[in-house]
Scaffold this motif. Sequence first.
Motif, PDB file in Angstrom:
ATOM      1  N   PHE A 365     -31.644  39.040 -25.816  1.00  0.00           N
ATOM      2  CA  PHE A 365     -30.984  40.315 -26.094  1.00  0.00           C
ATOM      3  C   PHE A 365     -29.897  40.057 -27.137  1.00  0.00           C
ATOM      4  O   PHE A 365     -29.051  39.167 -26.949  1.00  0.00           O
ATOM      5  N   THR A 366     -29.948  40.825 -28.221  1.00  0.00           N
ATOM      6  CA  THR A 366     -29.034  40.618 -29.343  1.00  0.00           C
ATOM      7  C   THR A 366     -28.199  41.868 -29.575  1.00  0.00           C
ATOM      8  O   THR A 366     -28.754  42.958 -29.767  1.00  0.00           O
ATOM      9  N   ILE A 367     -26.887  41.692 -29.556  1.00  0.00           N
ATOM     10  CA  ILE A 367     -25.942  42.790 -29.792  1.00  0.00           C
ATOM     11  C   ILE A 367     -25.235  42.531 -31.120  1.00  0.00           C
ATOM     12  O   ILE A 367     -24.759  41.419 -31.365  1.00  0.00           O
ATOM     13  N   GLU A 368     -25.186  43.526 -31.964  1.00  0.00           N
ATOM     14  CA  GLU A 368     -24.389  43.448 -33.183  1.00  0.00           C
ATOM     15  C   GLU A 368     -23.297  44.505 -33.119  1.00  0.00           C
ATOM     16  O   GLU A 368     -23.566  45.664 -32.789  1.00  0.00           O
ATOM     17  N   LEU A 369     -22.078  44.087 -33.434  1.00  0.00           N
ATOM     18  CA  LEU A 369     -20.919  44.972 -33.348  1.00  0.00           C
ATOM     19  C   LEU A 369     -20.054  44.827 -34.596  1.00  0.00           C
ATOM     20  O   LEU A 369     -19.994  43.737 -35.188  1.00  0.00           O
ATOM     21  N   PRO A 370     -19.362  45.895 -34.994  1.00  0.00           N
ATOM     22  CA  PRO A 370     -18.448  45.787 -36.130  1.00  0.00           C
ATOM     23  C   PRO A 370     -17.196  44.998 -35.754  1.00  0.00           C
ATOM     24  O   PRO A 370     -16.713  45.090 -34.623  1.00  0.00           O
ATOM     25  N   THR A 371     -16.707  44.211 -36.695  1.00  0.00           N
ATOM     26  CA  THR A 371     -15.474  43.458 -36.486  1.00  0.00           C
ATOM     27  C   THR A 371     -14.328  44.179 -37.196  1.00  0.00           C
ATOM     28  O   THR A 371     -14.539  45.113 -37.973  1.00  0.00           O
ATOM     29  N   THR A 372     -13.114  43.737 -36.921  1.00  0.00           N
ATOM     30  CA  THR A 372     -11.942  44.329 -37.543  1.00  0.00           C
ATOM     31  C   THR A 372     -10.908  43.247 -37.782  1.00  0.00           C
ATOM     32  O   THR A 372     -10.817  42.268 -37.033  1.00  0.00           O
ATOM     33  N   ASN A 373     -10.129  43.433 -38.825  1.00  0.00           N
ATOM     34  CA  ASN A 373      -9.014  42.521 -39.094  1.00  0.00           C
ATOM     35  C   ASN A 373      -7.731  43.016 -38.457  1.00  0.00           C
ATOM     36  O   ASN A 373      -6.726  42.309 -38.418  1.00  0.00           O
ATOM     37  N   SER A 374      -7.788  44.250 -37.949  1.00  0.00           N
ATOM     38  CA  SER A 374      -6.598  44.858 -37.359  1.00  0.00           C
ATOM     39  C   SER A 374      -6.587  44.632 -35.857  1.00  0.00           C
ATOM     40  O   SER A 374      -7.596  44.754 -35.187  1.00  0.00           O
TER      41      SER A 374
END
Length: 387
Positions: A365-374
Amino acid sequence: MLKTDIAQFQASPAAPQPCESTSFEASANDLRALVAAVPQFLWIYDGDGYCTFSSEQWMRYTGTAAGSQLGLGWLECVHPEERAVLRERWSRAIEAGVALDIEMRVRAADGHYRWFKHRAVPKRTDGVGLIWFAASTDINTLKDALRSKDDFFALAAHELRNPLVPIAHALKVLERSDTNPRTRRAMQQKMRRQLTHLIRLTEDLVDVARIAAGKLELQNTPIEVHDLVRNALEVAQPLIDEKGQEILQRVPDSPVWLSGDGMRLVQALSNVLTNAAKYSPPGARITLSVTPLSQGRARIAVRDTGSGLTKEALARIFDLFEQVNECSRRAGGLGVGLSLTRRFVEWHGGSITAESDGPNRGSTFTIELPTTNSVTRLSKEVIDANA
């Protein structure tokens, strides 16, 4: 028999005058357009119960030739198990001159059957006698939904009852004055595990209800991926330990911040980890890896060596209340965890996929999520669950 042209039933008892012919023809055309527009099968029967008209929808659905449905020909497309009952009830309704309501399966052009509700009502017409107007409405989806609801309630009752049995047994043991400290601790641990399981089931049901009502609230606060992995493992670790399984972590040393509701992301990842442990044999290895990607995204993959999934199961694995095989049913649960996981991940702007080489060959199972620098706490957002 009656003519098959429905225009006659739009006419008034008196014949139309020449000046009325244009409006009469327009009304007849309107009626034909209306009949063609409705999705139901529409019918007219004579006083003996023989079909004299049906809308084109019947021919399109059944793939039969025009005219084959007249008389009693339409019964040939009714499922054999309902045909005899339908004939009997139709005969009684005709004899008594009362409405008929019955459910029946009708064969489609591809050979499959769907459920329809067939309702016929009598009307006495001057110069013609008793005629019948009827409509057949597709209720297959509704019947499937009702069947799924009944199955779910039965499953929920079973799953919610299961933890109560060992809890009740442990309480009886603890009530005995001669219970030694070691047994007492074991019973307390058993009660704690079962209570945790019961709470998890209940929380899943509450989340489903909130989603259905469009009232699920996400607290949009960044979470560092090490905290996400640690908190998710805390939820899944008791089952992993109980089965003597090994968890192999491949997480980068540098921090990776994810934008979203930390609690819901922990819930999503813990659901995937718990499934991996549930469907893997004792002593199995489960691999959890985190990979930073370009364009501000991160990939989290959970690989197990368990029961695996067929292509058909992969297509349904994220559906609500879905238990894709016998192994799923034996393992227990309500079939809501992965559905909630997909919802939570997608609401965070991410995606989740499942892969398997087949039964008994494990799953990934593969999850992709957005990252943030904040890492600044963001304002609370109310997510529209129907979006």
